[in-house]
Design an enzyme around this catalytic site. Sequence first.
Site, PDB file in Angstrom:
ATOM      1  N   GLY A   1       0.816  -1.140  -0.080  1.00 17.06           N
ATOM      2  CA  GLY A   1       0.078   0.087   0.009  1.00 17.06           C
ATOM      3  C   GLY A   1       0.807   1.192   0.059  1.00 17.06           C
ATOM      4  O   GLY A   1       1.909   1.288   0.358  1.00 17.06           O
TER       5      GLY A   1
ATOM      6  N   GLY B   1      24.426  -7.444  20.491  1.00 14.80           N
ATOM      7  CA  GLY B   1      23.052  -6.748  21.191  1.00 14.80           C
ATOM      8  C   GLY B   1      22.762  -7.907  22.351  1.00 14.80           C
ATOM      9  O   GLY B   1      22.110  -8.920  21.840  1.00 14.80           O
TER      10      GLY B   1
ATOM     11  N   HIS C   1      -2.229 -23.414  46.348  1.00 14.70           N
ATOM     12  CA  HIS C   1      -1.210 -23.908  46.711  1.00 14.70           C
ATOM     13  C   HIS C   1      -1.476 -25.573  46.313  1.00 14.70           C
ATOM     14  O   HIS C   1      -2.283 -26.161  46.435  1.00 14.70           O
ATOM     15  CB  HIS C   1      -1.379 -23.977  48.517  1.00 14.70           C
ATOM     16  CG  HIS C   1      -0.257 -24.778  48.900  1.00 14.70           C
ATOM     17  ND1 HIS C   1       1.263 -24.372  49.035  1.00 14.70           N
ATOM     18  CD2 HIS C   1       0.033 -26.002  49.357  1.00 14.70           C
ATOM     19  CE1 HIS C   1       2.040 -25.326  49.620  1.00 14.70           C
ATOM     20  NE2 HIS C   1       1.182 -26.338  49.696  1.00 14.70           N
TER      21      HIS C   1
HETATM   22  P1  FAD Z   1       4.420  -5.691  12.012  1.00 12.18           P
HETATM   23  O1  FAD Z   1       3.961  -7.207  12.922  1.00 12.18           O
HETATM   24  O2  FAD Z   1       5.866  -5.535  11.911  1.00 12.18           O
HETATM   25  O3  FAD Z   1       3.533  -5.860  10.890  1.00 12.18           O
HETATM   26  C1  FAD Z   1       3.611  -5.007   9.826  1.00 12.18           C
HETATM   27  C2  FAD Z   1       3.084  -5.622   8.680  1.00 12.18           C
HETATM   28  O4  FAD Z   1       2.991  -4.609   7.810  1.00 12.18           O
HETATM   29  C3  FAD Z   1       4.250  -6.480   7.949  1.00 12.18           C
HETATM   30  O5  FAD Z   1       3.618  -7.624   7.819  1.00 12.18           O
HETATM   31  C4  FAD Z   1       4.524  -5.765   6.716  1.00 12.18           C
HETATM   32  O6  FAD Z   1       4.762  -6.778   5.843  1.00 12.18           O
HETATM   33  C5  FAD Z   1       3.583  -4.902   6.429  1.00 12.18           C
HETATM   34  N1  FAD Z   1       3.571  -3.687   5.646  1.00 12.18           N
HETATM   35  C6  FAD Z   1       4.691  -2.943   5.729  1.00 12.18           C
HETATM   36  N2  FAD Z   1       4.689  -1.925   4.863  1.00 12.18           N
HETATM   37  C7  FAD Z   1       3.543  -2.232   4.265  1.00 12.18           C
HETATM   38  C8  FAD Z   1       2.834  -1.596   3.013  1.00 12.18           C
HETATM   39  N3  FAD Z   1       3.345  -0.410   2.431  1.00 12.18           N
HETATM   40  N4  FAD Z   1       1.757  -2.231   2.367  1.00 12.18           N
HETATM   41  C9  FAD Z   1       1.474  -3.329   2.937  1.00 12.18           C
HETATM   42  N5  FAD Z   1       1.994  -3.914   4.086  1.00 12.18           N
HETATM   43  C10 FAD Z   1       2.890  -3.356   4.346  1.00 12.18           C
HETATM   44  N6  FAD Z   1       6.642  -8.899  20.673  1.00 12.18           N
HETATM   45  C11 FAD Z   1       6.157  -9.547  21.897  1.00 12.18           C
HETATM   46  O7  FAD Z   1       5.024  -8.845  22.315  1.00 12.18           O
HETATM   47  N7  FAD Z   1       6.381 -10.728  22.068  1.00 12.18           N
HETATM   48  C12 FAD Z   1       7.324 -11.349  21.701  1.00 12.18           C
HETATM   49  O8  FAD Z   1       7.750 -12.409  22.314  1.00 12.18           O
HETATM   50  C13 FAD Z   1       7.946 -10.927  20.501  1.00 12.18           C
HETATM   51  N8  FAD Z   1       9.059 -11.829  19.940  1.00 12.18           N
HETATM   52  C14 FAD Z   1       9.567 -11.285  18.931  1.00 12.18           C
HETATM   53  C15 FAD Z   1      10.787 -11.966  18.433  1.00 12.18           C
HETATM   54  C16 FAD Z   1      11.399 -11.566  17.481  1.00 12.18           C
HETATM   55  C17 FAD Z   1      12.406 -12.492  16.655  1.00 12.18           C
HETATM   56  C18 FAD Z   1      11.221 -10.249  16.565  1.00 12.18           C
HETATM   57  C19 FAD Z   1      11.772  -9.570  15.306  1.00 12.18           C
HETATM   58  C20 FAD Z   1       9.908  -9.330  17.209  1.00 12.18           C
HETATM   59  C21 FAD Z   1       9.269 -10.019  18.385  1.00 12.18           C
HETATM   60  N9  FAD Z   1       8.238  -8.976  19.164  1.00 12.18           N
HETATM   61  C22 FAD Z   1       7.619  -9.615  19.968  1.00 12.18           C
HETATM   62  C23 FAD Z   1       7.940  -7.943  18.481  1.00 12.18           C
HETATM   63  C24 FAD Z   1       6.766  -7.811  17.582  1.00 12.18           C
HETATM   64  O9  FAD Z   1       6.707  -8.745  16.490  1.00 12.18           O
HETATM   65  C25 FAD Z   1       6.371  -6.523  16.965  1.00 12.18           C
HETATM   66  O10 FAD Z   1       6.287  -5.423  18.189  1.00 12.18           O
HETATM   67  C26 FAD Z   1       5.089  -6.719  16.258  1.00 12.18           C
HETATM   68  O11 FAD Z   1       5.018  -7.575  15.428  1.00 12.18           O
HETATM   69  C27 FAD Z   1       4.388  -5.038  15.873  1.00 12.18           C
HETATM   70  O12 FAD Z   1       3.408  -5.219  15.256  1.00 12.18           O
HETATM   71  P2  FAD Z   1       2.987  -4.385  14.035  1.00 12.18           P
HETATM   72  O13 FAD Z   1       1.639  -4.779  13.559  1.00 12.18           O
HETATM   73  O14 FAD Z   1       3.037  -3.086  14.526  1.00 12.18           O
HETATM   74  O15 FAD Z   1       4.066  -4.565  12.841  1.00 12.18           O
HETATM   75  P1  NAI Z   2      16.577  -4.254  21.892  1.00 14.79           P
HETATM   76  O1  NAI Z   2      16.659  -3.006  21.926  1.00 14.79           O
HETATM   77  O2  NAI Z   2      15.952  -5.210  22.986  1.00 14.79           O
HETATM   78  O3  NAI Z   2      18.471  -4.836  22.209  1.00 14.79           O
HETATM   79  C1  NAI Z   2      19.299  -4.235  21.481  1.00 14.79           C
HETATM   80  C2  NAI Z   2      20.771  -4.223  22.267  1.00 14.79           C
HETATM   81  O4  NAI Z   2      21.749  -3.962  21.521  1.00 14.79           O
HETATM   82  C3  NAI Z   2      20.812  -3.344  23.412  1.00 14.79           C
HETATM   83  O5  NAI Z   2      21.064  -3.768  24.757  1.00 14.79           O
HETATM   84  C4  NAI Z   2      21.731  -2.252  22.987  1.00 14.79           C
HETATM   85  O6  NAI Z   2      22.323  -1.554  23.929  1.00 14.79           O
HETATM   86  C5  NAI Z   2      22.638  -3.105  22.169  1.00 14.79           C
HETATM   87  N1  NAI Z   2      23.431  -2.450  21.109  1.00 14.79           N
HETATM   88  C6  NAI Z   2      22.721  -1.106  20.240  1.00 14.79           C
HETATM   89  N2  NAI Z   2      23.797  -1.198  19.378  1.00 14.79           N
HETATM   90  C7  NAI Z   2      24.789  -1.876  19.580  1.00 14.79           C
HETATM   91  C8  NAI Z   2      26.203  -1.915  19.105  1.00 14.79           C
HETATM   92  N3  NAI Z   2      26.421  -1.289  17.898  1.00 14.79           N
HETATM   93  N4  NAI Z   2      26.917  -2.841  19.423  1.00 14.79           N
HETATM   94  C9  NAI Z   2      26.515  -3.802  20.508  1.00 14.79           C
HETATM   95  N5  NAI Z   2      25.434  -3.654  21.024  1.00 14.79           N
HETATM   96  C10 NAI Z   2      24.305  -2.871  20.654  1.00 14.79           C
HETATM   97  O7  NAI Z   2      16.507  -4.969  20.472  1.00 14.79           O
HETATM   98  P2  NAI Z   2      16.363  -6.389  19.808  1.00 14.79           P
HETATM   99  O8  NAI Z   2      16.680  -7.557  21.055  1.00 14.79           O
HETATM  100  O9  NAI Z   2      17.008  -6.353  18.488  1.00 14.79           O
HETATM  101  O10 NAI Z   2      14.890  -6.377  19.632  1.00 14.79           O
HETATM  102  C11 NAI Z   2      14.078  -5.487  19.006  1.00 14.79           C
HETATM  103  C12 NAI Z   2      12.618  -5.395  19.698  1.00 14.79           C
HETATM  104  O11 NAI Z   2      11.898  -6.676  19.302  1.00 14.79           O
HETATM  105  C13 NAI Z   2      12.692  -4.955  20.984  1.00 14.79           C
HETATM  106  O12 NAI Z   2      12.308  -3.752  21.155  1.00 14.79           O
HETATM  107  C14 NAI Z   2      11.524  -5.962  21.547  1.00 14.79           C
HETATM  108  O13 NAI Z   2      10.528  -4.882  22.112  1.00 14.79           O
HETATM  109  C15 NAI Z   2      11.077  -6.583  20.599  1.00 14.79           C
HETATM  110  N6  NAI Z   2      11.041  -8.190  20.818  1.00 14.79           N
HETATM  111  C16 NAI Z   2      10.396  -8.634  21.938  1.00 14.79           C
HETATM  112  C17 NAI Z   2      10.461  -9.772  22.439  1.00 14.79           C
HETATM  113  C18 NAI Z   2       9.643 -10.272  23.636  1.00 14.79           C
HETATM  114  O14 NAI Z   2       8.662  -9.383  24.029  1.00 14.79           O
HETATM  115  N7  NAI Z   2       9.890 -11.158  24.150  1.00 14.79           N
HETATM  116  C19 NAI Z   2      11.236 -10.915  21.892  1.00 14.79           C
HETATM  117  C20 NAI Z   2      12.148 -10.295  20.764  1.00 14.79           C
HETATM  118  C21 NAI Z   2      11.960  -9.113  20.381  1.00 14.79           C
END
Ligand code: FAD
Ligand code: NAI
Length: 466
Positions: free
Chosen positions: A115, A181, A445
């Site tokens: 989009g 990180g 418990h």
């Molecule tokens: P997204 O999930 O990123 O969705 C955005 C969507 O928009 C995508 O599918 C993309 O293809 C689509 N899009 C983008 N631009 C366009 C366009 N122009 N037209 C059409 N479609 C488009 N969060 C948690 O709460 N718990 C977790 O355990 C957790 N684990 C994570 C593990 C990993 C490895 C990662 C990377 C993230 C994790 N997160 C977790 C974070 C979580 O995935 C995101 O916070 C969440 O998906 C955000 O939702 P969103 O809808 O804002 O964006």
């Molecule tokens: P993060 O923000 O959690 O951690 C990034 C880390 O990288 C920080 O500790 C930061 O100080 C460090 N960092 C930044 N620049 C660096 C550099 N140049 N060299 C070395 N270290 C550096 O980001 P992350 O782990 O990539 O996750 C992204 C997002 O995805 C998070 O904000 C989180 O909200 C979401 N997420 C949530 C999960 C959950 O809810 N369980 C699981 C995985 C992701």
Amino acid sequence: MSAYDVVVIGGGPGGYNAAIRAGQLGLKVACVEGRETLGGTCLNVGCMPSKALLHASELYEAASGKEFANLGIEVKPMLNLPQMMKQKDESVAALTKGIEFLFRKNRVEWIKGWGKLAGAGRVQVTAADGSQTELQAKDIVIATGSEPTPLPGVTIDNQRILDSTGALSLPEVPKHLVVIGAGVIGLELGSVWRRLGSEVTVVEYLDRICPGLDDETAKTLQRSLSKQGMSFKLGSKVSGAVVKGNGVELSIEPAAGGSVQVLEADYVLVAIGRRPYTEGLGLENVGLATDKRGMLTNEHHKTSIPGIWVIGDVTSGLMLAHKAEDEAIACIEKIAGKAAEVNYDVIPSVIYTKPEVACVGRTEEQLKTEGRGYRVGKFPFTANSRAKINHETEGFVKVLADERTDEILGVHMVGPSVSEMIGEYCVAMEFAASSEDIALICHPHPTRSEALRQAAMGVEGWIMQA
Ligand code: FAD
Ligand code: NAI
């Protein structure tokens, strides 16, 4: 040209929940998603596949290490990595199909393609075959999410130098995985591969892991992960990475400056944060601009342009699926003329390592900075009978309550199943409960949840079981 009440751009937890809620409220709604499947980062390459691998690898480690043997269960497990990946992929496919079902159920139209804002109330969609359609909408919700932040000098190829998506689908167990990180992704995916047999080194720029997490909680987690064999190089930065054959040579130096050290790995995971994603969205066509960090700002989910709203990772706040979901509900209810609000003070965070971490509300450091008087109640899992019989005694529950009113201000836990228990404190905090309220509520418990009650008792100094 098709006309809608609401067009949502992005089909992740922000976008799909917005579309479903709009459908429930009787609005004519379309959701534009360019990926082949719905569910966004969360379902496809985020929360769900990572939790699938965390679950499977945790069981593998329990079976292959001393844990099963100590319980009197003798087994010799063998890792079948292709099957572990297959079951993950099958669960992900089922979940993404589930969103298609929910769309049909709630009369949400999925418009497949990318989009682009084409002008006031207009969204142009380009499908995979290049064909274009234009949609008209009274309201447009941007929910385009986020993408991994790149690190200069360390080019992600998803062969040897990976982002989280690459690290979720490796064809083999790395001998040495270097994670850049020490945040949520690094610790969760680092745990997966360590459990499956990798040596894991985490390189972190700061002198601590998980910035933003309560200090004591972060230290406890780091101690546990170190005991499990994960090594940490804190206060260090990676200044370059070169792929050489089947390996990567990393240049590492102290964050404060100093001599360069070379570290060899066969795989590198770059996990230094995520950044908002607005590429190709046509912001310029409607007069919208991002801030310095590439983020679209909002005021109660409204952008600066009337009729254009923004939710989820692409806007301010924690990048979490449940935060995106909360914003989706509030944003659509506002569009439908209802009163709605997100309480940003009560958004829980979880890290799905072992032990798990779960937090909500203020940290001790925040309360100190704010100059707010607070009292602490803390209960260790070593004194919780269920944790003890299950041999899962690492960690604690810590409750922070207002010194004067006893209102619960923050809760920080490390331990078994804390991800499932934090919800109790979220409910309590939404109702502005005091620690005494929790201390006086009967908990079953033997359960780990008794630790929640004991910690609350601790705020007024009457812990009974430690
Ligand atoms: P997204 O999930 O990123 O969705 C955005 C969507 O928009 C995508 O599918 C993309 O293809 C689509 N899009 C983008 N631009 C366009 C366009 N122009 N037209 C059409 N479609 C488009 N969060 C948690 O709460 N718990 C977790 O355990 C957790 N684990 C994570 C593990 C990993 C490895 C990662 C990377 C993230 C994790 N997160 C977790 C974070 C979580 O995935 C995101 O916070 C969440 O998906 C955000 O939702 P969103 O809808 O804002 O964006
Ligand atoms: P993060 O923000 O959690 O951690 C990034 C880390 O990288 C920080 O500790 C930061 O100080 C460090 N960092 C930044 N620049 C660096 C550099 N140049 N060299 C070395 N270290 C550096 O980001 P992350 O782990 O990539 O996750 C992204 C997002 O995805 C998070 O904000 C989180 O909200 C979401 N997420 C949530 C999960 C959950 O809810 N369980 C699981 C995985 C992701």
